[in-house]
Write a protein that holds these residues in place. Sequence first.
Motif, mmCIF file in Angstrom:
data_model
loop_
_atom_site.group_PDB
_atom_site.id
_atom_site.type_symbol
_atom_site.label_atom_id
_atom_site.label_comp_id
_atom_site.label_asym_id
_atom_site.label_seq_id
_atom_site.Cartn_x
_atom_site.Cartn_y
_atom_site.Cartn_z
ATOM 1 N N SER A 41 1.031 -1.133 0.251
ATOM 2 C CA SER A 41 -0.132 0.102 0.042
ATOM 3 C C SER A 41 0.770 1.215 -0.126
ATOM 4 N N TYR A 42 0.632 2.142 -0.901
ATOM 5 C CA TYR A 42 1.121 3.404 -0.895
ATOM 6 C C TYR A 42 0.913 4.270 0.344
ATOM 7 N N PRO A 43 1.634 5.067 0.917
ATOM 8 C CA PRO A 43 1.322 6.207 2.097
ATOM 9 C C PRO A 43 0.390 6.996 1.634
ATOM 10 N N ASN A 44 0.161 7.331 0.436
ATOM 11 C CA ASN A 44 -1.077 8.187 -0.042
ATOM 12 C C ASN A 44 -2.335 7.481 0.332
ATOM 13 N N GLU A 45 -2.406 6.134 -0.101
ATOM 14 C CA GLU A 45 -3.495 5.271 0.198
ATOM 15 C C GLU A 45 -3.903 5.267 1.675
ATOM 16 N N ILE A 46 -2.962 5.218 2.481
ATOM 17 C CA ILE A 46 -3.096 5.063 3.839
ATOM 18 C C ILE A 46 -3.409 6.196 4.461
ATOM 19 N N ILE A 47 -2.997 7.362 4.073
ATOM 20 C CA ILE A 47 -3.528 8.887 4.486
ATOM 21 C C ILE A 47 -4.938 8.995 4.049
ATOM 22 N N HIS A 48 -5.247 8.467 2.965
ATOM 23 C CA HIS A 48 -6.691 8.875 2.185
ATOM 24 C C HIS A 48 -7.553 7.986 3.248
ATOM 25 N N SER A 49 -7.248 6.777 3.677
ATOM 26 C CA SER A 49 -8.109 6.228 4.543
ATOM 27 C C SER A 49 -8.578 6.704 5.901
ATOM 28 N N PHE A 50 -7.418 7.570 6.470
ATOM 29 C CA PHE A 50 -7.712 8.182 7.773
ATOM 30 C C PHE A 50 -8.552 9.550 7.257
ATOM 31 N N LEU A 51 -8.119 10.241 6.189
ATOM 32 C CA LEU A 51 -9.007 11.283 5.797
ATOM 33 C C LEU A 51 -10.398 10.937 5.598
ATOM 34 N N ARG A 52 -10.794 9.619 4.972
ATOM 35 C CA ARG A 52 -12.081 9.257 4.797
ATOM 36 C C ARG A 52 -13.076 9.318 6.299
ATOM 37 N N GLU A 53 -12.121 8.608 7.369
ATOM 38 C CA GLU A 53 -12.581 8.590 8.688
ATOM 39 C C GLU A 53 -13.030 9.879 9.321
ATOM 40 N N ALA A 54 -11.980 10.903 9.054
ATOM 41 C CA ALA A 54 -11.961 12.123 9.797
ATOM 42 C C ALA A 54 -13.206 12.864 8.938
ATOM 43 N N GLY A 55 -13.578 12.718 7.817
ATOM 44 C CA GLY A 55 -14.517 13.504 7.076
ATOM 45 C C GLY A 55 -15.861 12.839 7.311
ATOM 46 N N LEU A 56 -15.937 11.429 7.602
ATOM 47 C CA LEU A 56 -17.239 10.791 7.919
ATOM 48 C C LEU A 56 -17.462 11.267 9.382
ATOM 49 N N LEU A 57 -16.604 11.463 9.960
ATOM 50 C CA LEU A 57 -16.843 12.232 11.600
ATOM 51 C C LEU A 57 -17.464 13.474 11.503
ATOM 52 N N ALA A 58 -16.714 14.504 10.583
ATOM 53 C CA ALA A 58 -17.098 15.774 10.338
ATOM 54 C C ALA A 58 -18.587 15.946 9.713
ATOM 55 N N VAL A 59 -18.937 15.119 8.772
ATOM 56 C CA VAL A 59 -20.217 15.077 8.251
ATOM 57 C C VAL A 59 -21.247 14.732 9.181
ATOM 58 N N ILE A 60 -21.132 13.687 9.906
ATOM 59 C CA ILE A 60 -22.146 13.335 10.876
ATOM 60 C C ILE A 60 -22.275 14.444 12.108
#
Length: 422
Positions: free
Chosen positions: A325-344
């Motif tokens: 896995s590329y570093p950007n892919e791992i970072i994007h997974s954490f960004l999706r989690e933070a984005g989901l928290l923010a949207v909720i």
Amino acid sequence: MGKLISLLPYSLRLAWLNLLRNGRRSALSILIITIAVFALTSAGGFGLYTYDSLKESTARDTGHLTLSQPGYFESDEEMPLSNGLSDTSELIRTMMKYDEVRGVQPRIDFTGLISNGVKSTIFMGTGVNDREFDMKGPFLDMRSGKTLTDITSSRYDVMEPEIMLGVDLARNLNVSVGDWVTLLATTSEGALNAFDFKVHGTYSTGVPELDKRQLYIHIDSAQELLLSEKVSTLSVFLFDTEKTAELHQRLAQELETMPLDYDVEITPWQERAFFYNKVKDLYDLIFGVMGFVMGLVVFVALFNTMTMSVTERTREIGTLSALGSYPNEIIHSFLREAGLLAVIGVVLGAVITALTTILLLVVDVQMPPPPGRTDGYPLNIYFSFELVAYAGVGVVCICLLAAYLSAKKGVKKPITEALIYV
């Protein structure tokens, strides 16, 4: 809930499952975001309500547009009505042809002495015509009696001229509805003139200093008292306050082509709304500071949450890196989690604001009087989708920034160190 989650794309479902790995921490982060969004949108909604109320009350008091001779509001008159407007019938006809115009009210502003026969004091008088108080609508607080134009009372009677007094002015003179007072003023020729008036009603402006000095009389009485047929200003009232700037421009262009014997200056209500401008500047500063503080709280909370999540999943990050896995892919997974928290959090905060708005329409909550005023006002909040959008975008960006900074630090750890991290 499970069916709803199953409808999400795989990447978001994975982000949701990762958030559930530590439900308490995720719930606390969502709560912080919800409170921040609720605080921003409710405070902003209160500001919008305050701006709108002050705007309407000011425009109803001064008129949306005021026509006067140039410099009328910047300099004092040597004699009453020396800077007034004469032969205003053509001006009124010109303005009344616009569909946006609700009415044009001539006014006379003057000062003098008022007496009950024993005691005298200074007054600030305004001469108005029969429709003045119809234009003011709910923004006139009558304390006793009736307005000069109340539909249940007779119209202007030259044999029994009537007057409306500020509530504190009436109290200081110890007069009430039905009593008589005398007005003494300087005429336009420099002489003194005095008329008797019957008190028809008392009112409050909400400003103590004005209530001690202000009064209204019919414009015909004011002209007789000042021995002049001029008026001080013409106040133009519109159906829609938002049309003020557009009509201002159109009127200015038309007045340039009119063959008048004097120059006419058009002043929009904003330039006379000193209290409105000061309150708006103050509230803008308060809301700006509040937005910065709330943004900082959300950033610190999310940075802490994501840092703990990255630290706990260090071995997982190392495993994913070892599997290609590329570093950007791992970072994007954490960004999706933070984005989901923010949207909720944004959705919950907006819902709570909407419910609060509805609740305040049902429950009468009174705010205390602001500085310099005697009357409070109802607490209301405007729900604005635009305000929710701004707050939501800001919170989402802050959450993504916090997640990016946390995740970027985690993926930089060498794979061998990450795999043996305890």
